[in-house]
Design a protein around this motif. Structure first.
Motif, PDB file in Angstrom:
ATOM      1  N   ALA A   1      -6.931   2.126  11.582  1.00 31.73           N
ATOM      2  CA  ALA A   1      -6.910   0.825  12.252  1.00 31.73           C
ATOM      3  C   ALA A   1      -7.259   0.914  13.729  1.00 31.73           C
ATOM      4  O   ALA A   1      -7.900   0.015  14.269  1.00 31.73           O
ATOM      5  N   THR A   2      -6.825   1.967  14.374  1.00 37.52           N
ATOM      6  CA  THR A   2      -7.001   2.026  15.830  1.00 37.52           C
ATOM      7  C   THR A   2      -7.891   3.162  16.292  1.00 37.52           C
ATOM      8  O   THR A   2      -8.177   3.263  17.479  1.00 37.52           O
ATOM      9  N   GLY A   3      -8.304   4.024  15.376  1.00 34.42           N
ATOM     10  CA  GLY A   3      -9.147   5.144  15.776  1.00 34.42           C
ATOM     11  C   GLY A   3      -8.373   6.262  16.454  1.00 34.42           C
ATOM     12  O   GLY A   3      -8.965   7.093  17.134  1.00 34.42           O
TER      13      GLY A   3
ATOM     14  N   ILE B   1       0.841  -1.201   0.000  1.00 37.19           N
ATOM     15  CA  ILE B   1       0.000   0.000   0.000  1.00 37.19           C
ATOM     16  C   ILE B   1       0.872   1.245   0.000  1.00 37.19           C
ATOM     17  O   ILE B   1       0.623   2.194  -0.746  1.00 37.19           O
ATOM     18  N   GLU B   2       1.917   1.241   0.813  1.00 35.52           N
ATOM     19  CA  GLU B   2       2.809   2.409   0.900  1.00 35.52           C
ATOM     20  C   GLU B   2       3.472   2.689  -0.445  1.00 35.52           C
ATOM     21  O   GLU B   2       3.529   3.840  -0.880  1.00 35.52           O
TER      22      GLU B   2
ATOM     23  N   ARG C   1      -3.782  14.958   9.701  1.00 34.05           N
ATOM     24  CA  ARG C   1      -5.117  15.030   9.099  1.00 34.05           C
ATOM     25  C   ARG C   1      -5.008  14.976   7.567  1.00 34.05           C
ATOM     26  O   ARG C   1      -5.794  14.303   6.905  1.00 34.05           O
ATOM     27  N   GLU C   2      -4.040  15.698   7.018  1.00 35.02           N
ATOM     28  CA  GLU C   2      -3.836  15.694   5.572  1.00 35.02           C
ATOM     29  C   GLU C   2      -3.454  14.302   5.084  1.00 35.02           C
ATOM     30  O   GLU C   2      -3.870  13.887   4.002  1.00 35.02           O
ATOM     31  N   CYS C   3      -2.670  13.574   5.870  1.00 32.23           N
ATOM     32  CA  CYS C   3      -2.299  12.204   5.505  1.00 32.23           C
ATOM     33  C   CYS C   3      -3.545  11.358   5.289  1.00 32.23           C
ATOM     34  O   CYS C   3      -3.648  10.618   4.307  1.00 32.23           O
ATOM     35  N   LEU C   4      -4.483  11.471   6.206  1.00 35.70           N
ATOM     36  CA  LEU C   4      -5.709  10.678   6.107  1.00 35.70           C
ATOM     37  C   LEU C   4      -6.528  11.099   4.889  1.00 35.70           C
ATOM     38  O   LEU C   4      -7.037  10.246   4.153  1.00 35.70           O
ATOM     39  N   GLU C   5      -6.643  12.389   4.641  1.00 31.62           N
ATOM     40  CA  GLU C   5      -7.416  12.861   3.488  1.00 31.62           C
ATOM     41  C   GLU C   5      -6.800  12.405   2.170  1.00 31.62           C
ATOM     42  O   GLU C   5      -7.507  11.885   1.290  1.00 31.62           O
ATOM     43  N   TYR C   6      -5.492  12.592   2.022  1.00 31.23           N
ATOM     44  CA  TYR C   6      -4.825  12.168   0.795  1.00 31.23           C
ATOM     45  C   TYR C   6      -4.844  10.645   0.663  1.00 31.23           C
ATOM     46  O   TYR C   6      -4.914  10.116  -0.440  1.00 31.23           O
TER      47      TYR C   6
ATOM     48  N   VAL D   1       1.963   7.278   5.483  1.00 35.26           N
ATOM     49  CA  VAL D   1       1.078   6.124   5.372  1.00 35.26           C
ATOM     50  C   VAL D   1       0.832   5.515   6.751  1.00 35.26           C
ATOM     51  O   VAL D   1      -0.292   5.117   7.075  1.00 35.26           O
ATOM     52  N   THR D   2       1.862   5.471   7.582  1.00 31.79           N
ATOM     53  CA  THR D   2       1.689   4.960   8.946  1.00 31.79           C
ATOM     54  C   THR D   2       0.669   5.789   9.698  1.00 31.79           C
ATOM     55  O   THR D   2      -0.202   5.244  10.393  1.00 31.79           O
ATOM     56  N   SER D   3       0.743   7.087   9.572  1.00 34.96           N
ATOM     57  CA  SER D   3      -0.209   7.967  10.241  1.00 34.96           C
ATOM     58  C   SER D   3      -1.634   7.668   9.809  1.00 34.96           C
ATOM     59  O   SER D   3      -2.533   7.506  10.636  1.00 34.96           O
ATOM     60  N   ALA D   4      -1.854   7.581   8.499  1.00 39.20           N
ATOM     61  CA  ALA D   4      -3.203   7.329   7.987  1.00 39.20           C
ATOM     62  C   ALA D   4      -3.725   5.961   8.432  1.00 39.20           C
ATOM     63  O   ALA D   4      -4.867   5.849   8.904  1.00 39.20           O
ATOM     64  N   ILE D   5      -2.909   4.940   8.306  1.00 39.32           N
ATOM     65  CA  ILE D   5      -3.367   3.589   8.649  1.00 39.32           C
ATOM     66  C   ILE D   5      -3.582   3.453  10.145  1.00 39.32           C
ATOM     67  O   ILE D   5      -4.532   2.798  10.580  1.00 39.32           O
TER      68      ILE D   5
END
Length: 189
Positions: free
Chosen positions: A125-127, A88-89, A145-150, A117-121
């Protein structure tokens, strides 16, 4: 606001040069601006996050030749295998320039693709909330936050044609078959 100075005071009548008028105007403008600015600044505060330390910690914990945590702990913490995570990364890095390593606005090395990618996952994964990544990944809340959006956008772009579609009849047959293999006696009478 009657206490405040007006923006313009005419110069003394004894001094009629235009230079002193302009000087007097700017002095009053500065005083007026100081009265308006009650110590707050429109400039952003910069916090040193030591991103390199975050990357080194992440590598030492999970991705070095002899990591601190084994594959079972990785699977438990990220809810997937390390092989899938790295696939995925690499997909994120290949398909979205935001996930590629770059320099920040100050010309320093930015957050690595692995950290992003670690931040987003981790959030998925853990909320975890975005601000929890500052301590481990050394990443600002806004960046997290941007990591999750992208991540959402790129996952949809990459995987939607294959995985985010309606299942075909072949897909359904495979799902039923896999389900029967896992629990054959539960539904047989």
């Amino acid at each position: 606001m009657a206490d405040e100075l007006p923006l313009w005071f005419p110069p003394d009548s004894s001094d009629d040069s235009s230079y002193s008028s302009i000087l007097f105007f700017f002095q009053n403008l500065i005083k007026y601006a100081e009265l308006q600015d009650m110590g707050t600044s429109n400039r952003r505060r910069y916090t040193e996050h030591q991103r390199e330390v975050g990357h080194e910690t992440l590598m030492a914990d999970y991705f070095d030749k002899h990591p601190k945590y084994n594959d079972d702990i990785f699977r438990h913490r990220f809810r997937m295998s390390k092989r899938l995570f790295l696939k995925i990364e690499s997909g994120m890095e290949e398909n979205d320039s935001w996930f590629q390593e770059a320099l920040d606005a100050r010309g320093r090395k930015g957050v690595t693709p692995l950290q992003k990618v670690t931040s987003a996952i981790k959030q998925l994964a853990t909320g975890n909330t975005p601000d929890e990544n500052d301590e481990y990944l050394h990443m600002a809340e806004r960046t997290s936050r941007e990591c999750l959006e992208y991540f959402y956008d790129t996952v949809c772009k990459i995987y939607a044609p294959e995985f985010l579609r309606r299942p075909t009849s072949d897909d359904m047959a495979l799902l039923y078959e896999a389900h029967e293999e896992k629990s054959p006696s539960r539904y047989v009478r």
